[in-house]
Design a protein around this motif. Structure first.
Motif, PDB file in Angstrom:
ATOM      1  N   HIS A  57       0.801  -1.226   0.008  1.00 36.32           N
ATOM      2  CA  HIS A  57      -0.107  -0.034   0.152  1.00 36.32           C
ATOM      3  C   HIS A  57       1.014   1.216  -0.172  1.00 36.32           C
ATOM      4  O   HIS A  57       2.011   1.138   0.544  1.00 36.32           O
ATOM      5  CB  HIS A  57      -1.088  -0.074   1.302  1.00 36.32           C
ATOM      6  N   SER A  58       0.505   2.151  -0.659  1.00 35.31           N
ATOM      7  CA  SER A  58       0.931   3.649  -0.694  1.00 35.31           C
ATOM      8  C   SER A  58       2.494   3.593  -0.595  1.00 35.31           C
ATOM      9  O   SER A  58       3.322   4.157   0.114  1.00 35.31           O
ATOM     10  CB  SER A  58       0.639   4.366   0.696  1.00 35.31           C
ATOM     11  N   THR A  59       3.035   3.137  -1.573  1.00 35.55           N
ATOM     12  CA  THR A  59       4.404   2.781  -1.993  1.00 35.55           C
ATOM     13  C   THR A  59       4.999   3.199  -3.458  1.00 35.55           C
ATOM     14  O   THR A  59       3.952   2.823  -4.181  1.00 35.55           O
ATOM     15  CB  THR A  59       4.730   1.378  -1.553  1.00 35.55           C
ATOM     16  N   VAL A  60       5.967   3.815  -3.414  1.00 40.14           N
ATOM     17  CA  VAL A  60       6.402   4.495  -4.631  1.00 40.14           C
ATOM     18  C   VAL A  60       7.745   4.240  -5.112  1.00 40.14           C
ATOM     19  O   VAL A  60       8.920   3.923  -3.859  1.00 40.14           O
ATOM     20  CB  VAL A  60       5.834   5.989  -4.718  1.00 40.14           C
ATOM     21  N   GLU A  61       8.295   4.190  -6.184  1.00 39.57           N
ATOM     22  CA  GLU A  61       9.622   4.302  -6.744  1.00 39.57           C
ATOM     23  C   GLU A  61      10.402   3.180  -6.169  1.00 39.57           C
ATOM     24  O   GLU A  61      11.479   3.545  -5.583  1.00 39.57           O
ATOM     25  CB  GLU A  61      10.267   5.768  -6.404  1.00 39.57           C
ATOM     26  N   SER A  62       9.888   1.901  -5.944  1.00 38.01           N
ATOM     27  CA  SER A  62      10.779   0.905  -5.432  1.00 38.01           C
ATOM     28  C   SER A  62      10.555  -0.277  -6.519  1.00 38.01           C
ATOM     29  O   SER A  62       9.876  -0.485  -7.293  1.00 38.01           O
ATOM     30  CB  SER A  62       9.808   0.386  -4.161  1.00 38.01           C
ATOM     31  N   LYS A  63      11.790  -1.404  -6.046  1.00 33.77           N
ATOM     32  CA  LYS A  63      11.958  -2.537  -6.871  1.00 33.77           C
ATOM     33  C   LYS A  63      11.474  -3.598  -6.120  1.00 33.77           C
ATOM     34  O   LYS A  63      12.037  -3.679  -4.745  1.00 33.77           O
ATOM     35  CB  LYS A  63      13.385  -2.330  -7.557  1.00 33.77           C
ATOM     36  N   PHE A  64      11.041  -4.567  -6.779  1.00 35.70           N
ATOM     37  CA  PHE A  64      10.574  -5.947  -6.082  1.00 35.70           C
ATOM     38  C   PHE A  64      11.534  -7.084  -6.690  1.00 35.70           C
ATOM     39  O   PHE A  64      11.031  -7.137  -7.778  1.00 35.70           O
ATOM     40  CB  PHE A  64       9.084  -6.083  -5.894  1.00 35.70           C
ATOM     41  N   TYR A  65      12.247  -7.927  -6.134  1.00 37.59           N
ATOM     42  CA  TYR A  65      12.692  -9.005  -6.565  1.00 37.59           C
ATOM     43  C   TYR A  65      11.835 -10.198  -5.739  1.00 37.59           C
ATOM     44  O   TYR A  65      11.928 -10.454  -4.578  1.00 37.59           O
ATOM     45  CB  TYR A  65      14.124  -9.136  -6.250  1.00 37.59           C
ATOM     46  N   LEU A  66      10.914 -10.650  -6.360  1.00 37.29           N
ATOM     47  CA  LEU A  66       9.695 -11.399  -5.892  1.00 37.29           C
ATOM     48  C   LEU A  66       9.711 -12.831  -6.198  1.00 37.29           C
ATOM     49  O   LEU A  66       9.870 -13.338  -7.366  1.00 37.29           O
ATOM     50  CB  LEU A  66       8.491 -10.541  -6.261  1.00 37.29           C
ATOM     51  N   PHE A 121       9.062  -4.910 -10.992  1.00 39.44           N
ATOM     52  CA  PHE A 121       9.187  -6.291 -10.545  1.00 39.44           C
ATOM     53  C   PHE A 121      10.241  -7.135 -11.345  1.00 39.44           C
ATOM     54  O   PHE A 121      10.283  -7.011 -12.514  1.00 39.44           O
ATOM     55  CB  PHE A 121       7.931  -7.023 -10.499  1.00 39.44           C
ATOM     56  N   ALA A 122      10.684  -8.034 -10.546  1.00 41.52           N
ATOM     57  CA  ALA A 122      11.603  -8.776 -11.239  1.00 41.52           C
ATOM     58  C   ALA A 122      11.703 -10.183 -10.407  1.00 41.52           C
ATOM     59  O   ALA A 122      11.225 -10.185  -9.235  1.00 41.52           O
ATOM     60  CB  ALA A 122      12.999  -8.498 -11.336  1.00 41.52           C
ATOM     61  N   PRO A 123      11.848 -11.512 -10.850  1.00 34.01           N
ATOM     62  CA  PRO A 123      11.918 -12.683 -10.108  1.00 34.01           C
ATOM     63  C   PRO A 123      13.128 -12.723  -8.957  1.00 34.01           C
ATOM     64  O   PRO A 123      13.929 -12.119  -8.997  1.00 34.01           O
ATOM     65  CB  PRO A 123      12.454 -13.569 -11.036  1.00 34.01           C
ATOM     66  N   TYR A 124      12.790 -13.178  -7.982  1.00 33.56           N
ATOM     67  CA  TYR A 124      13.503 -13.608  -6.682  1.00 33.56           C
ATOM     68  C   TYR A 124      15.031 -13.734  -7.078  1.00 33.56           C
ATOM     69  O   TYR A 124      15.208 -14.790  -7.947  1.00 33.56           O
ATOM     70  CB  TYR A 124      12.999 -14.602  -5.997  1.00 33.56           C
ATOM     71  N   SER A 125      16.014 -13.093  -6.572  1.00 29.19           N
ATOM     72  CA  SER A 125      17.344 -13.646  -7.124  1.00 29.19           C
ATOM     73  C   SER A 125      18.119 -13.769  -5.836  1.00 29.19           C
ATOM     74  O   SER A 125      19.363 -13.321  -5.946  1.00 29.19           O
ATOM     75  CB  SER A 125      17.779 -12.168  -7.839  1.00 29.19           C
ATOM     76  N   LEU A 126      17.729 -13.972  -4.713  1.00 28.26           N
ATOM     77  CA  LEU A 126      18.471 -14.161  -3.522  1.00 28.26           C
ATOM     78  C   LEU A 126      19.185 -15.693  -3.147  1.00 28.26           C
ATOM     79  O   LEU A 126      18.270 -16.854  -3.608  1.00 28.26           O
ATOM     80  CB  LEU A 126      17.438 -13.952  -2.391  1.00 28.26           C
ATOM     81  N   THR A 127      20.324 -15.628  -2.851  1.00 28.11           N
ATOM     82  CA  THR A 127      20.840 -17.161  -2.509  1.00 28.11           C
ATOM     83  C   THR A 127      21.577 -16.895  -1.284  1.00 28.11           C
ATOM     84  O   THR A 127      22.319 -15.924  -1.209  1.00 28.11           O
ATOM     85  CB  THR A 127      21.906 -17.780  -3.584  1.00 28.11           C
ATOM     86  N   TYR A 128      21.569 -17.861  -0.394  1.00 29.64           N
ATOM     87  CA  TYR A 128      22.303 -17.840   0.979  1.00 29.64           C
ATOM     88  C   TYR A 128      22.304 -19.272   1.566  1.00 29.64           C
ATOM     89  O   TYR A 128      21.260 -20.123   1.180  1.00 29.64           O
ATOM     90  CB  TYR A 128      21.748 -16.833   1.935  1.00 29.64           C
ATOM     91  N   GLU A 178      21.661  -9.512  -8.561  1.00 28.43           N
ATOM     92  CA  GLU A 178      21.916 -10.764  -7.972  1.00 28.43           C
ATOM     93  C   GLU A 178      22.154 -10.354  -6.510  1.00 28.43           C
ATOM     94  O   GLU A 178      23.000  -9.655  -6.107  1.00 28.43           O
ATOM     95  CB  GLU A 178      22.629 -11.699  -8.478  1.00 28.43           C
ATOM     96  N   PHE A 179      21.598 -11.195  -5.546  1.00 21.67           N
ATOM     97  CA  PHE A 179      21.798 -10.968  -4.204  1.00 21.67           C
ATOM     98  C   PHE A 179      22.432 -12.522  -3.642  1.00 21.67           C
ATOM     99  O   PHE A 179      21.783 -13.271  -3.286  1.00 21.67           O
ATOM    100  CB  PHE A 179      20.627 -10.582  -3.286  1.00 21.67           C
ATOM    101  N   LYS A 180      23.841 -12.650  -3.305  1.00 20.04           N
ATOM    102  CA  LYS A 180      24.190 -13.639  -2.982  1.00 20.04           C
ATOM    103  C   LYS A 180      25.013 -13.424  -1.652  1.00 20.04           C
ATOM    104  O   LYS A 180      25.911 -12.178  -1.316  1.00 20.04           O
ATOM    105  CB  LYS A 180      25.109 -14.098  -3.968  1.00 20.04           C
ATOM    106  N   PHE A 181      24.753 -14.126  -0.482  1.00 22.90           N
ATOM    107  CA  PHE A 181      25.443 -14.247   0.672  1.00 22.90           C
ATOM    108  C   PHE A 181      26.118 -15.448   1.162  1.00 22.90           C
ATOM    109  O   PHE A 181      25.737 -16.540   0.772  1.00 22.90           O
ATOM    110  CB  PHE A 181      24.381 -13.615   1.654  1.00 22.90           C
TER     111      PHE A 181
END
Length: 325
Positions: free
Chosen positions: A243-252, A268-275, A322-325
Protein backbone atom coordinates in the motif's frame (compact mmCIF):
# COMPACT_ATOMS: atom_id res chain seq x y z
CA UNK A 1 -37.71 -21.22 -83.89
CA UNK A 2 -39.11 -24.74 -83.90
CA UNK A 3 -41.01 -26.40 -81.09
CA UNK A 4 -37.94 -28.24 -79.75
CA UNK A 5 -35.94 -25.04 -79.43
CA UNK A 6 -38.83 -23.34 -77.62
CA UNK A 7 -39.02 -26.22 -75.14
CA UNK A 8 -35.27 -26.02 -74.49
CA UNK A 9 -35.49 -22.29 -73.92
CA UNK A 10 -38.37 -22.67 -71.48
CA UNK A 11 -36.56 -25.47 -69.67
CA UNK A 12 -33.41 -23.36 -69.27
CA UNK A 13 -35.45 -20.47 -67.89
CA UNK A 14 -37.19 -22.76 -65.43
CA UNK A 15 -33.87 -24.26 -64.32
CA UNK A 16 -32.37 -20.81 -63.87
CA UNK A 17 -35.35 -19.69 -61.79
CA UNK A 18 -35.07 -22.86 -59.70
CA UNK A 19 -31.38 -22.24 -59.14
CA UNK A 20 -32.11 -18.65 -58.08
CA UNK A 21 -34.88 -19.87 -55.78
CA UNK A 22 -32.60 -22.46 -54.16
CA UNK A 23 -29.84 -19.88 -53.78
CA UNK A 24 -32.25 -17.52 -52.06
CA UNK A 25 -33.43 -20.30 -49.75
CA UNK A 26 -29.84 -21.17 -48.87
CA UNK A 27 -29.06 -17.52 -48.16
CA UNK A 28 -32.07 -17.25 -45.84
CA UNK A 29 -31.08 -20.50 -44.13
CA UNK A 30 -27.56 -19.23 -43.52
CA UNK A 31 -28.86 -15.91 -42.20
CA UNK A 32 -31.21 -17.77 -39.87
CA UNK A 33 -28.34 -19.97 -38.75
CA UNK A 34 -26.21 -16.92 -38.02
CA UNK A 35 -29.04 -15.38 -36.02
CA UNK A 36 -29.36 -18.62 -34.04
CA UNK A 37 -25.61 -18.67 -33.38
CA UNK A 38 -25.73 -15.09 -32.19
CA UNK A 39 -28.61 -15.91 -29.86
CA UNK A 40 -26.73 -18.94 -28.57
CA UNK A 41 -23.67 -16.73 -27.93
CA UNK A 42 -25.69 -14.20 -25.95
CA UNK A 43 -27.35 -17.00 -23.98
CA UNK A 44 -23.97 -18.55 -23.16
CA UNK A 45 -22.58 -15.17 -22.05
CA UNK A 46 -25.53 -14.40 -19.77
CA UNK A 47 -25.46 -17.85 -18.17
CA UNK A 48 -21.70 -17.82 -17.57
CA UNK A 49 -21.66 -14.18 -16.43
CA UNK A 50 -24.45 -14.72 -13.89
CA UNK A 51 -22.93 -17.98 -12.69
CA UNK A 52 -19.52 -16.37 -12.05
CA UNK A 53 -21.16 -13.36 -10.40
CA UNK A 54 -23.07 -15.61 -8.01
CA UNK A 55 -19.90 -17.51 -7.11
CA UNK A 56 -18.16 -14.23 -6.19
CA UNK A 57 -21.13 -13.01 -4.15
CA UNK A 58 -21.33 -16.34 -2.35
CA UNK A 59 -17.61 -16.16 -1.52
CA UNK A 60 -18.05 -12.63 -0.17
CA UNK A 61 -20.80 -13.86 2.15
CA UNK A 62 -18.74 -16.77 3.49
CA UNK A 63 -15.35 -15.04 3.85
CA UNK A 64 -16.08 -13.64 7.32
CA UNK A 65 -16.36 -17.18 8.70
CA UNK A 66 -12.69 -17.84 7.86
CA UNK A 67 -9.58 -17.21 9.93
CA UNK A 68 -7.36 -14.19 9.31
CA UNK A 69 -4.83 -15.85 7.02
CA UNK A 70 -7.54 -17.79 5.18
CA UNK A 71 -9.41 -14.53 4.60
CA UNK A 72 -6.39 -13.02 2.87
CA UNK A 73 -6.04 -15.98 0.53
CA UNK A 74 -9.77 -16.18 -0.16
CA UNK A 75 -9.96 -12.46 -0.91
CA UNK A 76 -7.06 -12.86 -3.31
CA UNK A 77 -9.07 -15.59 -5.09
CA UNK A 78 -12.14 -13.34 -5.17
CA UNK A 79 -10.08 -10.52 -6.73
CA UNK A 80 -8.75 -12.90 -9.38
CA UNK A 81 -12.27 -14.15 -10.15
CA UNK A 82 -13.53 -10.58 -10.49
CA UNK A 83 -10.69 -9.70 -12.85
CA UNK A 84 -11.41 -12.81 -14.95
CA UNK A 85 -15.09 -11.86 -15.11
CA UNK A 86 -14.17 -8.34 -16.23
CA UNK A 87 -11.98 -9.77 -19.00
CA UNK A 88 -14.73 -12.19 -20.07
CA UNK A 89 -17.14 -9.24 -20.27
CA UNK A 90 -14.66 -7.13 -22.23
CA UNK A 91 -14.05 -9.96 -24.73
CA UNK A 92 -17.79 -10.54 -25.21
CA UNK A 93 -19.07 -7.00 -25.82
CA UNK A 94 -18.41 -7.19 -29.57
CA UNK A 95 -21.33 -9.56 -30.16
CA UNK A 96 -23.67 -8.53 -27.35
CA UNK A 97 -26.73 -6.33 -27.93
CA UNK A 98 -26.35 -2.85 -26.43
CA UNK A 99 -29.00 -3.62 -23.80
CA UNK A 100 -27.08 -6.64 -22.49
CA UNK A 101 -23.83 -4.64 -22.51
CA UNK A 102 -25.41 -1.93 -20.34
CA UNK A 103 -26.99 -4.44 -17.96
CA UNK A 104 -23.79 -6.42 -17.50
CA UNK A 105 -21.73 -3.25 -17.06
CA UNK A 106 -24.07 -2.13 -14.29
CA UNK A 107 -23.89 -5.57 -12.66
CA UNK A 108 -20.07 -5.44 -12.80
CA UNK A 109 -20.04 -1.98 -11.22
CA UNK A 110 -22.30 -3.16 -8.39
CA UNK A 111 -20.17 -6.26 -7.89
CA UNK A 112 -16.98 -4.19 -7.75
CA UNK A 113 -18.58 -1.94 -5.12
CA UNK A 114 -19.52 -5.00 -3.03
CA UNK A 115 -15.95 -6.33 -3.23
CA UNK A 116 -14.45 -2.96 -2.28
CA UNK A 117 -16.84 -2.57 0.65
CA UNK A 118 -15.98 -6.05 1.91
CA UNK A 119 -12.26 -5.33 1.57
CA UNK A 120 -12.59 -2.11 3.58
CA UNK A 121 -14.53 -3.97 6.25
CA UNK A 122 -12.15 -6.92 6.55
CA UNK A 123 -8.86 -5.14 5.91
CA UNK A 124 -9.24 -1.51 7.02
CA UNK A 125 -6.24 0.73 6.57
CA UNK A 126 -4.47 0.55 9.89
CA UNK A 127 -3.32 3.33 12.13
CA UNK A 128 0.09 2.26 13.31
CA UNK A 129 1.34 2.85 16.85
CA UNK A 130 4.94 2.00 17.52
CA UNK A 131 5.40 2.62 21.23
CA UNK A 132 7.00 -0.28 23.07
CA UNK A 133 4.97 -2.10 25.70
CA UNK A 134 7.17 -0.75 28.49
CA UNK A 135 6.81 2.84 27.31
CA UNK A 136 3.08 2.32 26.90
CA UNK A 137 2.78 0.95 30.45
CA UNK A 138 4.70 3.92 31.91
CA UNK A 139 2.52 6.32 29.97
CA UNK A 140 -0.61 4.66 31.33
CA UNK A 141 0.77 4.79 34.89
CA UNK A 142 1.45 8.50 34.49
CA UNK A 143 -2.07 9.08 33.24
CA UNK A 144 -3.49 7.23 36.24
CA UNK A 145 -1.41 9.37 38.61
CA UNK A 146 -2.69 12.51 36.94
CA UNK A 147 -6.26 11.17 36.89
CA UNK A 148 -6.24 11.39 33.08
CA UNK A 149 -8.45 9.27 30.91
CA UNK A 150 -6.63 6.23 29.53
CA UNK A 151 -7.15 5.68 25.83
CA UNK A 152 -6.93 2.07 24.71
CA UNK A 153 -3.79 1.21 22.74
CA UNK A 154 -4.02 0.63 19.02
CA UNK A 155 -4.39 -3.08 18.36
CA UNK A 156 -2.44 -4.13 15.28
CA UNK A 157 0.01 -6.77 14.13
CA UNK A 158 2.96 -4.38 13.90
CA UNK A 159 2.79 -3.33 17.53
CA UNK A 160 2.60 -6.97 18.67
CA UNK A 161 5.44 -8.25 16.46
CA UNK A 162 7.93 -10.64 18.04
CA UNK A 163 10.95 -8.94 16.38
CA UNK A 164 11.13 -5.26 15.51
CA UNK A 165 13.70 -3.04 13.81
CA UNK A 166 12.77 0.63 14.00
CA UNK A 167 14.18 4.14 13.89
CA UNK A 168 17.41 3.05 12.20
CA UNK A 169 19.35 5.22 9.76
CA UNK A 170 22.41 4.30 7.68
CA UNK A 171 22.51 0.93 9.47
CA UNK A 172 23.27 -2.63 8.39
CA UNK A 173 21.22 -5.21 10.29
CA UNK A 174 20.92 -8.99 9.95
CA UNK A 175 18.33 -11.19 11.68
CA UNK A 176 19.06 -14.93 11.61
CA UNK A 177 16.97 -18.08 11.98
CA UNK A 178 17.32 -18.17 15.78
CA UNK A 179 15.73 -14.72 15.95
CA UNK A 180 12.90 -14.96 13.41
CA UNK A 181 11.88 -18.59 12.87
CA UNK A 182 8.04 -18.74 12.80
CA UNK A 183 7.81 -15.25 14.32
CA UNK A 184 6.19 -11.98 13.25
CA UNK A 185 8.74 -9.38 12.16
CA UNK A 186 8.17 -5.64 11.79
CA UNK A 187 10.45 -3.06 10.17
CA UNK A 188 9.38 0.49 11.00
CA UNK A 189 10.64 4.01 10.30
CA UNK A 190 14.01 2.96 8.90
CA UNK A 191 15.98 4.98 6.38
CA UNK A 192 19.09 4.50 4.21
CA UNK A 193 19.62 1.06 5.75
CA UNK A 194 20.17 -2.54 4.68
CA UNK A 195 18.12 -5.12 6.57
CA UNK A 196 18.47 -8.89 6.08
CA UNK A 197 15.98 -11.38 7.49
CA UNK A 198 17.02 -15.03 7.05
CA UNK A 199 15.11 -17.90 8.64
CA UNK A 200 11.43 -18.48 7.68
CA UNK A 201 9.50 -15.88 9.70
CA UNK A 202 5.72 -16.20 9.92
CA UNK A 203 4.84 -12.71 8.64
CA UNK A 204 6.74 -9.53 7.87
CA UNK A 205 5.32 -6.00 8.21
CA UNK A 206 7.11 -2.94 6.85
CA UNK A 207 6.05 0.67 7.20
CA UNK A 208 7.63 4.02 6.44
CA UNK A 209 10.91 2.84 4.95
CA UNK A 210 12.92 5.02 2.60
CA UNK A 211 16.09 4.33 0.62
CA UNK A 212 16.36 0.88 2.22
CA UNK A 213 17.37 -2.51 0.88
CA UNK A 214 15.31 -5.22 2.57
CA UNK A 215 16.34 -8.82 1.89
CA UNK A 216 14.03 -11.50 3.25
CA UNK A 217 14.23 -15.27 3.02
CA UNK A 218 11.09 -17.46 2.69
CA UNK A 219 8.10 -16.19 4.70
CA UNK A 220 5.46 -18.79 5.58
CA UNK A 221 2.45 -16.50 5.07
CA UNK A 222 2.27 -12.81 4.11
CA UNK A 223 4.39 -9.71 3.68
CA UNK A 224 2.69 -6.35 4.25
CA UNK A 225 4.32 -3.15 2.99
CA UNK A 226 3.02 0.37 3.53
CA UNK A 227 4.21 3.97 2.99
CA UNK A 228 7.64 3.15 1.60
CA UNK A 229 9.63 4.94 -1.07
CA UNK A 230 12.77 4.38 -3.11
CA UNK A 231 13.41 0.95 -1.60
CA UNK A 232 14.54 -2.41 -2.93
CA UNK A 233 12.67 -5.44 -1.59
CA UNK A 234 13.89 -9.01 -2.06
CA UNK A 235 11.02 -11.21 -0.86
CA UNK A 236 9.71 -14.78 -0.90
CA UNK A 237 6.22 -15.29 0.54
CA UNK A 238 2.79 -16.74 0.07
CA UNK A 239 1.15 -13.36 -0.39
CA UNK A 240 2.35 -9.77 -0.87
CA UNK A 241 0.15 -6.76 -0.12
CA UNK A 242 1.66 -3.34 -0.81
CA UNK A 243 0.00 0.00 0.00
CA UNK A 244 1.00 3.63 -0.62
CA UNK A 245 4.48 2.76 -1.84
CA UNK A 246 6.37 4.49 -4.65
CA UNK A 247 9.57 4.28 -6.72
CA UNK A 248 10.57 0.84 -5.45
CA UNK A 249 11.90 -2.42 -6.86
CA UNK A 250 10.66 -5.90 -5.98
CA UNK A 251 12.64 -9.09 -6.52
CA UNK A 252 9.79 -11.41 -5.77
CA UNK A 253 8.86 -15.03 -5.22
CA UNK A 254 5.13 -15.23 -4.45
CA UNK A 255 2.93 -18.32 -4.69
CA UNK A 256 -0.43 -16.53 -4.89
CA UNK A 257 -0.65 -13.09 -6.44
CA UNK A 258 0.92 -9.79 -5.51
CA UNK A 259 -1.56 -7.04 -4.62
CA UNK A 260 -0.80 -3.32 -4.81
CA UNK A 261 -2.99 -0.37 -3.88
CA UNK A 262 -2.34 3.40 -4.02
CA UNK A 263 1.13 2.68 -5.43
CA UNK A 264 3.13 4.01 -8.36
CA UNK A 265 6.44 3.49 -10.15
CA UNK A 266 6.94 -0.05 -8.89
CA UNK A 267 9.15 -2.49 -10.79
CA UNK A 268 9.09 -6.29 -10.46
CA UNK A 269 11.64 -9.00 -11.19
CA UNK A 270 12.01 -12.65 -10.15
CA UNK A 271 13.53 -13.52 -6.77
CA UNK A 272 17.34 -13.50 -7.05
CA UNK A 273 18.52 -14.32 -3.53
CA UNK A 274 20.88 -17.13 -2.55
CA UNK A 275 22.28 -17.82 0.91
CA UNK A 276 23.16 -20.90 2.99
CA UNK A 277 20.09 -22.89 4.18
CA UNK A 278 17.72 -21.02 1.85
CA UNK A 279 16.33 -24.26 0.38
CA UNK A 280 15.73 -25.57 3.89
CA UNK A 281 13.90 -22.37 4.77
CA UNK A 282 11.66 -22.77 1.70
CA UNK A 283 10.63 -26.16 3.04
CA UNK A 284 10.16 -24.82 6.58
CA UNK A 285 8.00 -21.97 5.28
CA UNK A 286 5.92 -24.36 3.16
CA UNK A 287 6.56 -22.41 -0.05
CA UNK A 288 6.63 -24.13 -3.43
CA UNK A 289 9.95 -23.09 -4.92
CA UNK A 290 8.80 -24.09 -8.42
CA UNK A 291 5.76 -21.80 -8.35
CA UNK A 292 6.45 -18.09 -8.70
CA UNK A 293 3.87 -15.50 -9.80
CA UNK A 294 6.29 -12.56 -9.58
CA UNK A 295 4.89 -10.86 -12.69
CA UNK A 296 1.19 -11.42 -11.90
CA UNK A 297 0.32 -8.22 -10.02
CA UNK A 298 -3.21 -7.13 -9.12
CA UNK A 299 -3.56 -3.35 -8.90
CA UNK A 300 -6.69 -2.49 -6.93
CA UNK A 301 -6.63 1.02 -8.40
CA UNK A 302 -6.64 -0.19 -12.01
CA UNK A 303 -9.79 -1.92 -13.23
CA UNK A 304 -9.20 -2.08 -16.99
CA UNK A 305 -8.58 -5.70 -17.99
CA UNK A 306 -7.27 -5.04 -21.48
CA UNK A 307 -4.80 -2.27 -20.58
CA UNK A 308 -1.77 -2.76 -18.33
CA UNK A 309 -1.70 -0.77 -15.09
CA UNK A 310 0.62 2.24 -15.33
CA UNK A 311 1.56 1.83 -11.66
CA UNK A 312 3.89 -1.13 -12.10
CA UNK A 313 6.17 -2.61 -14.73
CA UNK A 314 8.72 -5.36 -15.33
CA UNK A 315 12.27 -4.48 -14.37
CA UNK A 316 14.49 -4.75 -17.44
CA UNK A 317 16.87 -7.72 -17.34
CA UNK A 318 19.99 -5.58 -17.76
CA UNK A 319 18.94 -3.57 -14.69
CA UNK A 320 18.46 -6.57 -12.39
CA UNK A 321 20.77 -7.48 -9.51
CA UNK A 322 21.81 -10.75 -7.90
CA UNK A 323 21.85 -11.02 -4.10
CA UNK A 324 24.30 -13.66 -2.88
CA UNK A 325 25.51 -14.18 0.68
Amino acid sequence: MDTVEKKVGVTEKLMKREEERLAELQKRKEEKGNDASALDGVKYFLEKFNQEKCVILDSLEKIETLGKNERLLEFDRISQSLQSLQKFHSDSTMFLPSYDVRQSQEALANLLTRVQEKREKLFPKKKFAFSSKKKLAKSEEKKIENNDTIEPPVDNEVQMADCTVQEKSHASIEMDEAMVLKKDVSLINNHFSTIKVFGAPSTVHMKNLSHCVVIVGPVSSSVFISDCKQCTFVLACQQLRTHSTVESKFYLHVTSRAIIEDCSQLKFAPYSLTYPDMDTHFVTAGLDKSKNNWNDVDDFNWLACDVHSPNWSILEEDEREEFKF
